[in-house]
Scaffold this motif. Structure first.
Motif, PDB file in Angstrom:
ATOM      1  N   LYS A   1       2.198 -10.673  10.862  1.00 27.65           N
ATOM      2  CA  LYS A   1       2.684 -10.648   9.332  1.00 27.65           C
ATOM      3  C   LYS A   1       1.325 -10.336   8.169  1.00 27.65           C
TER       4      LYS A   1
ATOM      5  N   CYS B   1       7.661  -7.180  -2.626  1.00 29.28           N
ATOM      6  CA  CYS B   1       6.956  -5.602  -2.280  1.00 29.28           C
ATOM      7  C   CYS B   1       7.826  -4.446  -1.968  1.00 29.28           C
ATOM      8  N   LYS B   2       8.742  -4.675  -1.742  1.00 26.39           N
ATOM      9  CA  LYS B   2       9.853  -3.506  -1.695  1.00 26.39           C
ATOM     10  C   LYS B   2      10.677  -3.361  -2.696  1.00 26.39           C
TER      11      LYS B   2
ATOM     12  N   TYR C   1       1.837  -2.531   2.546  1.00 19.91           N
ATOM     13  CA  TYR C   1       2.212  -2.690   1.165  1.00 19.91           C
ATOM     14  C   TYR C   1       1.070  -2.992   0.259  1.00 19.91           C
TER      15      TYR C   1
ATOM     16  N   TRP D   1       8.436 -16.243   2.945  1.00 17.67           N
ATOM     17  CA  TRP D   1       8.568 -14.865   3.116  1.00 17.67           C
ATOM     18  C   TRP D   1       9.087 -13.607   3.346  1.00 17.67           C
TER      19      TRP D   1
ATOM     20  N   LEU E   1       8.513 -10.431   1.185  1.00 16.12           N
ATOM     21  CA  LEU E   1       8.387  -8.699   1.222  1.00 16.12           C
ATOM     22  C   LEU E   1       9.942  -7.986   0.288  1.00 16.12           C
TER      23      LEU E   1
ATOM     24  N   VAL F   1       2.135  -6.814   8.812  1.00 13.90           N
ATOM     25  CA  VAL F   1       3.497  -6.542   7.797  1.00 13.90           C
ATOM     26  C   VAL F   1       3.182  -6.686   6.405  1.00 13.90           C
ATOM     27  N   LEU F   2       2.392  -7.834   5.778  1.00 15.76           N
ATOM     28  CA  LEU F   2       2.254  -7.355   4.536  1.00 15.76           C
ATOM     29  C   LEU F   2       0.994  -5.949   3.980  1.00 15.76           C
TER      30      LEU F   2
END
Length: 437
Positions: free
Chosen positions: A255, A187-188, A262, A180, A184, A258-259
């Motif tokens: 979660k 993604c960043k 993006y 996980w 992330l 959060v995803l």
């Protein structure tokens, strides 16, 4: 996306295929497989055939099954198959006492209701049933079971992961994430480089259910175990129960949000078709869709370099699993007056050279033991998960139609209120359980 073709029809008299005829047919088909020979000694006129209705309405596979049916017709002269590709629901057909003679249908909660009520024939005696991998056959029982019968035979398994653009991954220097935290971080990195990390299409609710909801929850918790315990609660299910969405799904839902941060800004107005077009043109690095989208993307951009990986919603790579569904499964209703003829066509469809060719063509897996691996590099990345039986059926597939999961997911992703979303699921499930469980 869901275009249909009309049901083909032909006028023939309908006779029940005898057991002796079925044995002759099985032997003839085996001979045809070995030497390409057609059945000998049978009349060629259609009036000697038994007509069966074969229900298979997977849109992209309709032409393919039409060809298989013609091959079957050339191989024998006792059974004539009418391919019903209409989108009609199953429940009214069973209610009228007129279900198809043979179904080759997505196995889901609706189909499992007929199994649970004992309306499907036991196919466990067939040698084809003994070839099914036990881990795959267990997927059928996760929805329902009738006594110890084997009434549904898996035919095609689709394993869905994150489709990714190899060019964008290489351009950004991003490796396939295994945890996980790594997901992330990827993604960043994409966002910092002006690349949309995750493509989403909120306008069509099913894309959220089978995608974000199923993918994240599948690695975050034991989906099948949760729903088994939830059903055991029966009418006692609800927000305050020992097992509930509010308690068990909270981490997964957080979660998801959060995803979702993006994703593309226009996600609320984008459809599945829009998503395929955008991804084909390299507008995002990752796409939460199954292998069915790959063919559509290829039509738009044949040069797109794609791969697939299992979405990790955990910090332990060993806990990562891939979402699967029984994209097609075979069953014969007790209400069919021509079970022998239906069985003859079922056995033809389950010949390894027929089944394996279908699945390879459609980027799916055959459910049998020692089935050939998929070699297409676009989905080969999830082969190890299938080999190790590290798979699960999506949480969204356990919901009855009375609970509008897709609409709730739209509200969740637009409004961002996880607690309200989970409370609705608990309240709706409690009402469903009081009526049905």
């Amino acid at each position: 996306m869901r275009s249909r073709t009309a049901m083909r029809s032909r006028t023939v008299s309908q006779h029940s295929l005898s057991r002796r005829g079925l044995l002759r047919l099985g032997g003839a088909l085996a001979g045809a497989a070995a030497g390409g020979a057609l059945l000998a000694g049978y009349a060629s006129s259609d009036d000697r055939r038994t007509t069966i209705r074969f229900l298979q309405n997977k849109p992209e596979a309709i032409p393919y099954f039409d060809e298989l049916i013609e091959d079957f017709h050339r191989a024998q002269s006792e059974v004539y198959v009418v391919h019903d590709s209409t989108p009609a629901a199953l429940t009214p057909q069973f209610a009228r006492g007129a279900p198809p003679d043979l179904g080759c249908y997505n196995y889901n909660l609706e189909t499992s209701n007929f199994l649970a009520r004992g309306e499907l024939s036991d196919l466990g005696r067939l040698p084809e049933a003994r070839r099914i991998d036990a881990e795959v056959q267990d997927l059928v029982g996760q929805y329902a079971q009738y006594k110890s019968e084997t009434s549904v035979l898996p035919y095609s398994i689709t394993a869905a992961g994150v489709i990714y653009n190899k060019d964008l991954f290489e351009k950004a220097g991003v490796a396939i994430p295994r945890t996980w935290t790594e997901l992330l971080k990827a993604c960043k990195t994409f966002k910092a480089r002006g690349i949309v990390p995750v493509l989403q299409t909120y306008k069509e609710p099913w894309t959220l259910s089978q995608g974000l909801f199923d993918y994240v929850s599948g690695s975050a918790l034991d989906v099948a175990g949760f729903f088994t315990r939830l059903k055991e609660l029966g009418p006692k299910a609800g927000p305050g129960a020992e097992v509930s969405f509010g308690k068990n799904f909270k981490d997964a839902v957080e979660k998801m949000l959060v995803l979702a941060s993006y994703t593309n800004a226009d996600a609320p107005s984008r459809t599945y078709y829009d998503g395929n077009v955008a991804f084909a043109h390299g507008k995002a690095a990752m796409y939460l869709q199954g292998p069915w989208a790959i063919g559509e993307i290829e039509k738009i951009n044949p040069k797109a370099r794609l791969g697939t990986f299992a979405l990790p919603a955990t910090e332990d790579p060993k806990d990562v699993k891939v979402r699967v569904n029984l994209d097609l499964a075979l069953w014969i209703p007790h209400a069919s007056s021509k079970p022998n003829a239906a069985t003859a066509f079922l056995r033809y469809l389950m010949r390894p050279e027929v089944m394996d060719a279908y699945n390879a063509k459609h980027l799916a897996w055959s459910p049998t033991r020692n089935a050939p691996a998929i070699r297409d590099e676009r989905v080969a990345g999830i082969q190890p998960y299938v080999d190790a039986s590290r798979f699960y059926q999506g949480a969204g597939t356990y919901f009855p139609g009375a609970i509008p999961l897709g609409n709730y997911l739209q509200e969740l992703l637009i409004g961002g209120n996880a607690d309200a979303f989970l409370r609705k699921l608990d309240d709706d499930w409690a009402r469903y359980a009081q009526r049905s469980l």
